[in-house]
Design a protein around this motif. Sequence first.
Motif, PDB file in Angstrom:
ATOM      1  N   THR A 110       0.809  -1.221   0.000  1.00 63.40           N
ATOM      2  CA  THR A 110       0.000   0.000   0.000  1.00 63.40           C
ATOM      3  C   THR A 110       0.839   1.267   0.000  1.00 63.40           C
ATOM      4  OG1 THR A 110      -0.121   0.107   2.428  1.00 63.40           O
ATOM      5  CG2 THR A 110      -1.793  -1.205   1.297  1.00 63.40           C
ATOM      6  N   SER A 111       2.158   1.147  -0.250  1.00 64.60           N
ATOM      7  CA  SER A 111       3.034   2.316  -0.124  1.00 64.60           C
ATOM      8  C   SER A 111       2.661   3.443  -1.067  1.00 64.60           C
ATOM      9  CB  SER A 111       4.497   1.904  -0.355  1.00 64.60           C
ATOM     10  OG  SER A 111       4.659   1.360  -1.648  1.00 64.60           O
ATOM     11  N   ALA A 112       2.077   3.111  -2.227  1.00 67.95           N
ATOM     12  CA  ALA A 112       1.703   4.147  -3.195  1.00 67.95           C
ATOM     13  C   ALA A 112       0.199   4.213  -3.406  1.00 67.95           C
ATOM     14  CB  ALA A 112       2.404   3.890  -4.531  1.00 67.95           C
ATOM     15  N   LEU A 113      -0.585   3.578  -2.516  1.00 63.07           N
ATOM     16  CA  LEU A 113      -2.037   3.539  -2.694  1.00 63.07           C
ATOM     17  C   LEU A 113      -2.724   4.600  -1.850  1.00 63.07           C
ATOM     18  CD1 LEU A 113      -2.817  -0.300  -2.683  1.00 63.07           C
ATOM     19  CD2 LEU A 113      -2.146   1.167  -4.598  1.00 63.07           C
ATOM     20  N   SER A 114      -3.851   5.085  -2.338  1.00 60.90           N
ATOM     21  CA  SER A 114      -4.678   6.003  -1.567  1.00 60.90           C
ATOM     22  C   SER A 114      -5.427   5.218  -0.494  1.00 60.90           C
ATOM     23  CB  SER A 114      -5.673   6.707  -2.485  1.00 60.90           C
ATOM     24  OG  SER A 114      -6.614   5.765  -2.993  1.00 60.90           O
ATOM     25  N   ALA A 115      -6.096   5.944   0.408  1.00 61.50           N
ATOM     26  CA  ALA A 115      -6.863   5.286   1.470  1.00 61.50           C
ATOM     27  C   ALA A 115      -7.973   4.417   0.886  1.00 61.50           C
ATOM     28  CB  ALA A 115      -7.449   6.336   2.416  1.00 61.50           C
ATOM     29  N   ALA A 116      -8.640   4.900  -0.161  1.00 59.70           N
ATOM     30  CA  ALA A 116      -9.718   4.125  -0.775  1.00 59.70           C
ATOM     31  C   ALA A 116      -9.174   2.859  -1.428  1.00 59.70           C
ATOM     32  CB  ALA A 116     -10.457   4.977  -1.802  1.00 59.70           C
ATOM     33  N   GLU A 117      -8.038   2.971  -2.121  1.00 59.49           N
ATOM     34  CA  GLU A 117      -7.439   1.803  -2.769  1.00 59.49           C
ATOM     35  C   GLU A 117      -6.945   0.800  -1.730  1.00 59.49           C
ATOM     36  OE1 GLU A 117      -5.789   4.085  -6.775  1.00 59.49           O
ATOM     37  OE2 GLU A 117      -4.639   4.111  -4.922  1.00 59.49           O
ATOM     38  N   THR A 118      -6.439   1.313  -0.607  1.00 59.48           N
ATOM     39  CA  THR A 118      -5.988   0.432   0.471  1.00 59.48           C
ATOM     40  C   THR A 118      -7.155  -0.371   1.035  1.00 59.48           C
ATOM     41  OG1 THR A 118      -4.157   1.904   1.061  1.00 59.48           O
ATOM     42  CG2 THR A 118      -4.925   0.365   2.755  1.00 59.48           C
ATOM     43  N   GLU A 119      -8.310   0.262   1.192  1.00 63.28           N
ATOM     44  CA  GLU A 119      -9.475  -0.439   1.721  1.00 63.28           C
ATOM     45  C   GLU A 119      -9.940  -1.535   0.768  1.00 63.28           C
ATOM     46  OE1 GLU A 119     -12.025  -1.970   4.089  1.00 63.28           O
ATOM     47  OE2 GLU A 119     -10.675  -0.351   4.721  1.00 63.28           O
ATOM     48  N   VAL A 120      -9.843  -1.273  -0.545  1.00 65.48           N
ATOM     49  CA  VAL A 120     -10.177  -2.314  -1.528  1.00 65.48           C
ATOM     50  C   VAL A 120      -9.239  -3.500  -1.365  1.00 65.48           C
ATOM     51  CG1 VAL A 120     -10.228  -2.887  -3.985  1.00 65.48           C
ATOM     52  CG2 VAL A 120     -11.170  -0.715  -3.198  1.00 65.48           C
ATOM     53  N   LEU A 121      -7.944  -3.221  -1.226  1.00 65.18           N
ATOM     54  CA  LEU A 121      -6.963  -4.299  -1.049  1.00 65.18           C
ATOM     55  C   LEU A 121      -7.258  -5.097   0.216  1.00 65.18           C
ATOM     56  CD1 LEU A 121      -4.366  -5.757  -1.875  1.00 65.18           C
ATOM     57  CD2 LEU A 121      -3.084  -4.023  -0.593  1.00 65.18           C
ATOM     58  N   PHE A 122      -7.652  -4.414   1.278  1.00 63.33           N
ATOM     59  CA  PHE A 122      -7.954  -5.118   2.525  1.00 63.33           C
ATOM     60  C   PHE A 122      -9.162  -6.043   2.357  1.00 63.33           C
ATOM     61  CE2 PHE A 122      -5.859  -1.975   5.723  1.00 63.33           C
ATOM     62  CZ  PHE A 122      -4.629  -2.312   5.188  1.00 63.33           C
ATOM     63  N   ARG A 123     -10.145  -5.610   1.591  1.00 61.03           N
ATOM     64  CA  ARG A 123     -11.291  -6.491   1.334  1.00 61.03           C
ATOM     65  C   ARG A 123     -10.851  -7.742   0.586  1.00 61.03           C
ATOM     66  NH1 ARG A 123     -14.198  -1.552   0.247  1.00 61.03           N
ATOM     67  NH2 ARG A 123     -14.123  -1.877  -2.001  1.00 61.03           N
ATOM     68  N   ILE A 124      -9.938  -7.574  -0.356  1.00 57.80           N
ATOM     69  CA  ILE A 124      -9.431  -8.721  -1.114  1.00 57.80           C
ATOM     70  C   ILE A 124      -8.637  -9.652  -0.198  1.00 57.80           C
ATOM     71  CG2 ILE A 124      -7.797  -9.386  -2.922  1.00 57.80           C
ATOM     72  CD1 ILE A 124      -8.729  -6.881  -4.445  1.00 57.80           C
ATOM     73  N   ILE A 125      -7.835  -9.066   0.700  1.00 55.50           N
ATOM     74  CA  ILE A 125      -7.063  -9.885   1.640  1.00 55.50           C
ATOM     75  C   ILE A 125      -7.996 -10.721   2.510  1.00 55.50           C
ATOM     76  CG2 ILE A 125      -5.602  -9.767   3.707  1.00 55.50           C
ATOM     77  CD1 ILE A 125      -4.139  -7.429   2.388  1.00 55.50           C
ATOM     78  N   ARG A 126      -9.060 -10.100   2.989  1.00 58.85           N
ATOM     79  CA  ARG A 126     -10.019 -10.848   3.823  1.00 58.85           C
ATOM     80  C   ARG A 126     -10.675 -11.973   3.021  1.00 58.85           C
ATOM     81  NH1 ARG A 126     -11.388  -5.286   5.175  1.00 58.85           N
ATOM     82  NH2 ARG A 126     -10.347  -4.733   7.138  1.00 58.85           N
ATOM     83  N   ASP A 127     -10.951 -11.704   1.743  1.00 58.72           N
ATOM     84  CA  ASP A 127     -11.538 -12.732   0.884  1.00 58.72           C
ATOM     85  C   ASP A 127     -10.551 -13.875   0.655  1.00 58.72           C
ATOM     86  OD1 ASP A 127     -13.638 -13.669  -1.056  1.00 58.72           O
ATOM     87  OD2 ASP A 127     -12.008 -13.359  -2.478  1.00 58.72           O
TER      88      ASP A 127
END
Length: 535
Positions: A184-201
């Motif tokens: 997430t070093s270059a991701l916005s807060a919204a993009e980070t939240e999307v990534l977290f949803r994918i991680i949980r999935d």
Amino acid sequence: MNPEPQVTTPTAPGPDPDVVMRAEGVTKVFPGTTALDDVTLDVHRAMVNVLIGENGAGKSTLMKILAGVEQPTSGRVLLDGEEVRLASRLDAARLGIGIIYQELNLCPNLSVVDNIFLAREVAPRGVIDRRRQRAHARSLIERLEQRIDPDTQVGMLRVGQQQIVEIARALAEDVRVLIMDEPTSALSAAETEVLFRIIRDLKAHGVTIIYISHKLDELLGIGDRITVLRDGRMVAHADAGDVDVSWIIGQMVGRDPSALFTRTDHPIGEIRLRVRDVTLPRVGGGFLLDHVSFDLHAGEILGIYGLMGAGRTELLECLAGVRPESTGEVRLDGLRLDEADVADRIEAGIVLVPEDRQSDGLVPTLSVAHNMLLASLKRYLRRFWLVPEWERQAVERYIGDLSIRVSSADQPISSLSGGNQQKVVVAKGLMTAPRILLLDEPTRGIDVGAKSEIFQIMSRLAEGGYGIVFVSSELKEVMAMSDRVLVLSKGAIAAQFERDQVTEEHLVAASAAGYLRAAAAPAPGSALAAVGVAR
């Protein structure tokens, strides 16, 4: 929360149904340094296993060993209790081990779809099925909630978009263990939240995650197990629910976390940099920057905040002379620099520390010393000859001032950790003796200790009368370090705040203002109304 969490040690050797992967007694020695010293790490199945430590602690080296990129000097790696030999990245991939690297590992001259399927093309009959590859790439990008054309050349994308492509490439693999090194070093807060949803999935489907980040709050939000490395050794291992940010920082740096971030107040002087109506045209019409005007005072740290695509990086590039197609007036201490190129602006006293250190800040084939000296060679000339002693003294001074961890200034820059590489880029800029320092995401991929050192340098330079323009995606960093904050939205200044006025709510609301101008006026008392966004 327990004030003193129970710190556990890795399990004894032998099969453990909860441990999918194990690094056992791993030591890695590079010429002149021991990166890992007898480290044992248990990777727990279908969990987010967080690995944290300061730059140079050995995190990335350990991950490269688990991904087959590096081989340990001693020790072994076990998968489901059986020892495995990972002699290459392909060996790890065959066993279902994937990795997202800290430094982007993409081919800029290839398209998004070609990067995603590089070395594992879909070719059922010996001929690449480009239609299937494109469709799969598009579905991966949509899963990440992005609008990126799969046929776009990667080199044309911004750093954050390239990070999305790197993540999509990892998701395209059928992995059972996925290593994420600063995803997430270059991701916005919204993009980070999307990534977290994918991680949980992924967790829900049995995928194990090894996660590295310097963003401590997000670690506690996504992590299940926390392991801390310090100076190449494992110093702590605990459940994420039993620890807090202060505990993590204390384990990482071995000192009181309250002493890491200090900022001294200092007087603000006369106007040093005057910017008027800077405009940058967009290919196809419109503007990347739309008549941006502001002043920067001596001794002032001016924070720039905005969403991805707001024009933050483009603004700094225009000020540094990187964008000759830009128009407008730029004056430094009264000297007009509109027509000056990059070299002339460095000579005048404006230097840029770029966002993408790999592409724009470093020459990977050169040593640490040569990278540091690239922008300031004229300062070490005697007539027509460089003076090695002057160069050596300057390099050693900045290595000490910035606490750059190197065994020798002559070692390759590629052998340093990401955070230490970033400090080399900062040192390169400081060695030009600038009057105006432009910092584009200077703490990207840097741990809390290194951030503290960067911030101390910023404060020290501001006290000395330097003007600093500071771009960061981290709200807390912008608020903590800035004397004044400008908010960019869709290439224009949406709002500005003095230090005692700024709040997170106001920054977020103002940064979204440019995207809401076509909508109805904000209701009285709302955050948008409070910041007084111009329409």
